[in-house]
Each structure stands twice: as structure tokens, then as C-alpha cells.
Design an enzyme around this catalytic site. Structure first.
Site, short mmCIF file in Angstrom:
data_model
loop_
_atom_site.label_atom_id
_atom_site.label_comp_id
_atom_site.label_asym_id
_atom_site.label_seq_id
_atom_site.Cartn_x
_atom_site.Cartn_y
_atom_site.Cartn_z
N PRO A 259 59.49 -8.19 -6.84
CG PRO A 259 60.24 -9.41 -8.91
CD PRO A 259 59.20 -9.35 -7.68
CB CYS B 152 71.71 1.87 -0.30
SG CYS B 152 72.39 0.37 -0.11
CD GLU C 124 68.87 -3.29 5.63
OE1 GLU C 124 68.94 -4.13 6.71
OE2 GLU C 124 69.50 -2.45 5.36
#
Ligand code: NDP
Length: 487
Positions: A164, A269, A235
Site C-alpha cells: 500500500p 481518478c 490503472e
């Protein structure tokens, strides 16, 4: 000689002070964890999808019991807005969805029939998981964006090593309290803490990578994966346009644009990052937008009241202010917002509406990732489509028009993976329904949502059985009847 582990103080975005510490992993620790996960993965895959579903259902129960605590930890990590508090429940939806969808996905991949090209050969499929999936995730929506990849990978039969963001570690610690309650899952799902070097160490161990983050880091990840010849799914960012046509209901359009641009402080995003409005309705639309924008409250006093939280990552405020300053220097006007305020140690920006913008400005070209709404007038639909497509990115886009047909006709000509018609921010609607690809710099690899997204973690083998006579070397029927092999 014993060495002391390195630690990192983690800033609280609401207070500005470092009130949390993480221990940074070393490359050797990453390798050791990867080895354990890889060993345990064999038993996990051998359980079959039914066996894994039984384990994941127990995990779902553990997450349910901790859902509130998970949401609280997410809120501390990100600075908190109402999305943070529901992250535990979103996780439950993710696991629960795959409990239904994973068995169907495996059933759809089963195949056994006689070959159409060589009728004496039986073809049977075997589906095998990539043993170790590395997931590298960002600081915005830190739990959801880690688990969008990790959960289907686990259902597929892979082990998962998560890295993370070091900016938001608290929610991952809360999540792993639930993982530890299910030993079979804890054997195949682990995480390592650190910065980019530890991300690279994960790439060095994994069999496939799922990365969510910025374009510059995504490039480094792609290069590192290419060097190891392992697949990667990226992504990345977006610069998502919204077109408002002359026939649109302008009040509806202003409501949708505001939500799409400033939700979660614009740190999403698929936020609306630039708006194109027909020149004939530009001024009326802008007036409505400014009026609505000025009613949005900061949540500095109370994270559960008010919609705009602090910047999660303090340096992001600098990027946003750089974009605003560049736009002003090149002739843009800030109609509302536009100044970062420090309140109680947190850095806040009220919804910021700009006009007089053009494509020479950073705010119309690079991802801003803040609650900014630059609005530009266009003359006709051809110009609007050209402007929307004048970007390196292609994550999502929105079109708000007088009718669904008009919006759809425009939407079909925009280069982006998710096109929202007569609203913004509809990504969740395709979550379990239909995966789409990203265009340009916004993504690389296969879709991350939708039922087929589990395929990213599975390889299909063909078992080919000859049921007829074996061909002699001078016969060409072993090449199949349609090869056109010369006699
Ligand atoms: P970064 O690209 O900075 O970081 C993403 C992750 O990669 C972090 O865990 C980071 O670690 C790690 N990392 C940093 N350097 C390397 C490296 N050299 N090799 C491997 N891993 C590395 O992104 P942010 O965290 O700033 O996230 C915001 C970005 O994410 C925005 O651009 C946003 O658009 C994008 N995003 C894309 C989404 C999508 O689905 N398309 C969804 C949400 C966000 P650390 O943070 O610890 O340094």
C-alpha cells in the site's frame, strides 16, 4: 550484529502532525514473505473455487464485524469525507459480489469438446492461477483500490502480496486484523510497508502485477515488469472531460458537474477535470455552478459534516495551486475558491471554478486531482469532441445533453473507457456488470472491474487428446483440414 528496523512517521492529514509510525520493510523481508505466500498458494489453489468461497465467506463475516473500525481508520488516513466511513461496507460488497461471481467465472472457463479443425482431437481446458500477485496501491481510496485487485486475485486462487501507499497505512493495518482472524486466508494474503523501493522489490518477486497510481510511477512499474517478462495491469490517472450541450437542463448539469469534480476533494481518478459548455449557455451554466459551489461546506470542524475534506497528501495541494497559478498567469479567472486554507493543521481548498481557460494551461492538460472546475466555451459539437479528445488520457468522460440519444451520439465519439451520459461519476454502475478498457495513458492491461476481471489472474491451458489414429509423417491431416497445406 542486529540492525534496527527503519521507521517512518506518517502525517495525519486533518491535523498536519505525524501521529503514526510504520516500520519499513527491507527487500529481504519482501523476498521472505513472497516465499511463504508462494508455498501456501499451492494448497489455496487446490481447494478449488468452492473451497476458497467458504473461506472468503468467513472473512466477509470478520470484515462485517469490523466495518465501522475500518471506516474510521480510512477516515484518519485520508482526512475523512463521508466516503471513508463506508469503506468497510464497500469491502463487504466487493467480497460478497465475488462470492457470487467467481464460481460463475470459473464455470464459464470450463471447456471440453471435439476440435472443429481436427475432428479426432478432444480439447479440454484447465485453468491455473498466477501463483503470486503483487498489488501496488495509491493513497487515494487506499482500501478500495487495494482490494479491487486483491479480492478477485484471491478468489482466482492466487496468493497476494500488497504494497500500500506509505501515505495511508492505517486502514490496511485495520483490514489485516480481519485477515488474521481467518488463518487459511492469512496464509496467502500479506502486505509489506515502504515506498517505491519496496514496490520494486514486490515486482521482483511476483508473477503478475496490478498497479494503481500515477502515470510516471506506472511507467517505471511497466518497465520493471517488462524486464522480468511478467504481465502488468496499470490503472493510471485521468483528465476526464464533461461536455454540456446547448439543450441540457443546466441546473441538472451544474449539480452533476459539481459532484463529479469535487467529491472526495477531487482526489478521484474519474473526477470531472475539465468542462466544455456550449457558448450560448456558458454564462448561465457558470452562474449556476458558482452558486452551487459556494454552498459546499468544508468538513474541517467535523469530518462527518461538510463535504470537502483536507488534501490527503500535503504535496498534492502544491500541485493543485501550481495548476491554478499557471492558469491565472495565462489569463484564466478564478470565480470562486482558489486559495488553499490551513485549518487546524489540515490543508483545504473550497470548490474552485475557473473560466477563460484554454489547452495551453496545465489545468486543462495534466491531472489536477483537486476540487477544481475549469470551464471552457465551445462553438459546435465537433469542437467539443475535438477538445475532449485533445488529451493523453482516456479514463472516463461525461456528456450532459437534452436527451439520452443526443448524449449517446456524442459519447460514442469520445476516447475513454467509461462514458457517463446525462450524469457524472457513474463508475460504480459497471462494477459487477461490465468491464471496460482505458484509453491512452489512463491504463494498460485488461479491465479491472466487471466479471471478466478475474481473468487477469488466471491462465488457461488446453489439454489436447488424440482419439483417432496417429498420423504418419508423410500424411498432412495432422495439420488439420483447413491449413491449405500444399499436396
Ligand atoms: P503514485 O504513482 O505516486 O504511487 C502509487 C503506488 O506506487 C504507491 O504505493 C507508491 O508508494 C508506489 N511506488 C512509488 N514509486 C514506485 C516505484 N518506483 N516502483 C513501484 N512502486 C512505486 O500514486 P499516488 O499514490 O500519488 O496516487 C495518486 C494517483 O493514482 C493519481 O494519479 C490517480 O489518478 C491515480 N489513480 C488511478 C486510478 C485508476 O483506477 N485509474 C484510481 C485511483 C488513483 P508510496 O506512496 O509509498 O511512495
Amino acid at each position: 550484529m542486529a540492525t534496527t528496523a527503519a521507521t517512518l512517521a506518517v502525517r495525519n492529514p486533518r491535523t498536519g502532525s505525524a501521529d503514526h509510525t510504520i516500520t519499513l520493510a527491507t527487500a529481504e523481508e519482501v523476498a521472505a514473505k513472497a516465499a511463504v505466500l508462494r508455498e501456501n498458494q499451492r494448497g489455496w489453489e487446490a481447494m478449488g473455487v468452492g473451497g476458497r468461497c467458504a473461506v472468503m465467506a468467513r472473512w466477509l463475516g470478520a470484515v462485517k464485524a469490523q466495518a465501522m473500525a475500518i471506516g474510521e481508520a480510512d477516515a484518519v488516513d485520508t482526512g475523512g469525507c463521508h466516503t471513508s466511513y463506508v469503506q468497510g461496507f464497500i469491502t463487504m460488497g466487493n467480497i460478497g459480489g465475488w462470492l457470487e461471481d467467481a464460481p460463475k467465472a470459473f464455470a464459464a472457463l470450463e471447456w471440453q469438446s471435439m476440435s472443429t479443425s481436427m475432428p479426432t482431437v478432444e480439447v479440454e481446458s484447465q485453468v491455473v492461477a498466477y501463483p503470486l500477485v503483487g498489488v501496488i496501491s495509491p493513497w487515494n481510496a487506499p482500501l478500495m483500490l487495494a482490494l479491487l485487485d486483491a479480492v478477485p486475485a484471491l478468489f482466482a486462487g492466487s496468493a497476494v502480496l500488497l504494497k500500500p501507499s506509505e501515505v495511508t497505512p492505517r486502514v490496511i493495518e485495520a483490514l489485516f486484523e480481519t485477515v488474521r482472524q481467518v488463518p487459511e486466508l492469512a496464509a496467502v494474503f500479506d502486505y509489506v510497508t515502504g515506498a517505491g523501493d519496496i514496490g520494486q522489490a514486490v515486482i521482483g518477486q511476483a508473477d503478475t502485477i496490478c498497479f494503481t497510481g500515477s502515470v510516471p510511477t506506472g511507467r517505471k512499474v511497466a518497465v520493471a515488469c517488462a524486464e522480468r517478462l511478467i504481465p502488468c495491469n496499470l490503472e493510471l490517472g485521468g483528465k476526464d472531460p464533461c461536455i454540456v450541450t446547448e439543450s441540457a437542463d443546466l441546473d441538472r448539469a451544474a449539480t452533476a458537474v459539481l459532484r463529479g469534480a469535487v467529491y472526495a476533494t477531487g482526489q478521484v481518478c474519474y473526477s470531472v477535470e475539465r468542462v466544455y459548455v456550449h457558448a450560448s449557455v456558458h454564462d448561465e451554466f457558470v452562474a449556476l455552478l458558482v452558486d452551487k459551489a459556494e454552498k459546499v461546506r468544508l468538513n474541517a470542524d467535523n469530518p462527518r459534516a461538510g463535504l470537502i475534506g483536507p488534501f490527503t497528501f500535503a504535496p498534492q495541494a502544491d500541485i493543485v495551486m501550481r495548476h491554478i497559478a499557471d492558469a491565472k498567469a495565462k489569463g484564466a479567472t478564478v470565480l470562486t475558491g482558489g486559495e488553499v486554507e490551513e485549518l487546524g493543521g489540515g490543508l483545504y481548498l473550497r470548490p474552485t471554478v475557473l473560466t477563460g481557460v484554454n489547452h495551453e494551461m496545465e489545468i486543462m492538460q495534466d491531472e489536477t486531482f483537486g476540487p477544481c472546475i475549469p470551464v471552457m466555451a465551445y462553438g459546435d459539437v465537433e469542437e467539443a469532441i475535438r477538445l475532449a479528445n485533445d488529451t493523453h488520457f482516456g479514463l472516463t468522460a461525461s456528456v450532459i445533453a437534452g436527451t439520452a440519444e443526443e448524449a449517446k451520439a456524442i459519447g460514442k465519439r469520445i476516447n475513454a473507457g467509461g462514458i457517463f451520459l446525462n450524469d457524472t461519476f457513474l463508475t460504480f454502475a459497471k462494477m459487477r456488470t461490465f468491464g471496460s478498457d482505458s484509453f491512452g495513458w489512463s491504463g494498460y492491461g485488461s479491465p479491472r472491474i466487471g466479471p471478466e476481471s478475474i481473468r487477469r489472474f488466471l491462465r488457461r491451458k488446453s489439454l489436447l487428446t488424440q482419439t483417432g489414429p496417429v498420423a504418419d509423417i508423410q500424411d498432412d491431416h495432422h495439420l488439420g483440414p483447413k491449413t491449405g497445406a500444399p499436396k
